[in-house]
Design an enzyme around this catalytic site. Sequence first.
Site, mmCIF file in Angstrom:
data_model
loop_
_atom_site.group_PDB
_atom_site.id
_atom_site.type_symbol
_atom_site.label_atom_id
_atom_site.label_comp_id
_atom_site.label_asym_id
_atom_site.label_seq_id
_atom_site.Cartn_x
_atom_site.Cartn_y
_atom_site.Cartn_z
ATOM 1 N N GLU A 1 0.828 -1.222 0.000
ATOM 2 C CA GLU A 1 0.000 0.000 0.000
ATOM 3 C C GLU A 1 0.858 1.267 0.000
ATOM 4 O O GLU A 1 2.081 1.212 0.189
ATOM 5 C CB GLU A 1 -0.931 -0.014 1.216
ATOM 6 C CG GLU A 1 -0.171 -0.132 2.533
ATOM 7 C CD GLU A 1 -0.740 0.736 3.620
ATOM 8 O OE1 GLU A 1 -0.938 1.944 3.376
ATOM 9 O OE2 GLU A 1 -0.964 0.213 4.721
ATOM 10 N N LYS B 1 -3.397 -1.818 14.408
ATOM 11 C CA LYS B 1 -2.509 -0.903 15.134
ATOM 12 C C LYS B 1 -2.980 -0.788 16.584
ATOM 13 O O LYS B 1 -4.168 -0.609 16.843
ATOM 14 C CB LYS B 1 -2.498 0.464 14.444
ATOM 15 C CG LYS B 1 -1.710 0.411 13.132
ATOM 16 C CD LYS B 1 -1.450 1.767 12.551
ATOM 17 C CE LYS B 1 -2.468 2.240 11.560
ATOM 18 N NZ LYS B 1 -2.998 1.355 10.572
#
Length: 303
Positions: A25, A159
Amino acid sequence: MPIPLMINAEVKAALEGGKPVVALESTLITHGLPYPKNVETALAMEAAVRESAAVPATIAILKGKITVGISPADIEALAQMPAHEVRKCSRRDLAIAIARGCDGATTVASTMIIAHMAGIKIFATGGIGGVHRGQPHDVSADLSEFGKTPVTVVSSGAKSILDLPLTLEVLETNGVPILGYQTDVLPAFYSARTELPIDQRIESAAEAAAVIRASADIGARNGILVAAPVPPDKELDAATAEAAIARATQEAEAAGVGGKDITPYVLNRVSELTDGASMAANIALLINNARVAGEIALELSRL
Ligand code: PSU
Ligand code: MN
């Protein structure tokens, strides 16, 4: 109407020949890491994919063109652009960026969409988005994408700046299996372990490939999450990470940071508060995940 995709010649040849390809990405380049660490890391991830005998395809939108396999010069140019000049493109932004001819960085959600359009089955990133702490309605579009796009994402979990238990609940609702790569628990991004469960421990890339193959055989539409812990030598102690995340999250709230700016703000602030240790962990896990994704892509190409 053919889908307007620019696929570079090397990636195209690999896909046509059934060779392993790994999608990467671009939001982590434009919004996740500062210059020049961002360009160094993006190139190191590509090199790690190649070391696993797979072809890397870094994805971005360049002047409104969805590009699969951007060049090192494009990576350098994106890395140098001020973050506010590059649109952070999740699912909702794709059509707008194309129609308006913008430069756009792809998140996990939009990279999954584009990888699937191109026929790429594996994608490596750092940590997926999830449910934000204290904001249970701020749920990353990454999570719903996993429910409808059959791409496997290698990441170090979600995350840890997020609410991980709620993130797991939303993944479950979306029917997303979590495979722990040589681990029994969900990794916590900067640190290797949480007490949270995964669905299945796997020891090897071949075991991951077998699940991906079985998922395709039953016509499953959902994605798969392969959770690989941060390498031990760059791991951040869990208490240090947590203290910095708690403070950064409070500061973001006090500063009125919202929506898609929260994740970049908190990642950057945590890095400042840990004297760069969190960034070193982030970079190490990104490169490791690229290597693991390359190995899985290779095993999958053999099935
Ligand atoms: N992994 C990293 N750094 C990042 C990201 C992933 O190590 O910056 C990006 C991904 O593009 C992911 C995004 O989709 O963070 C999540 O943003 P949000 O919480 O706004 O959905
Ligand atoms: Mn969000």
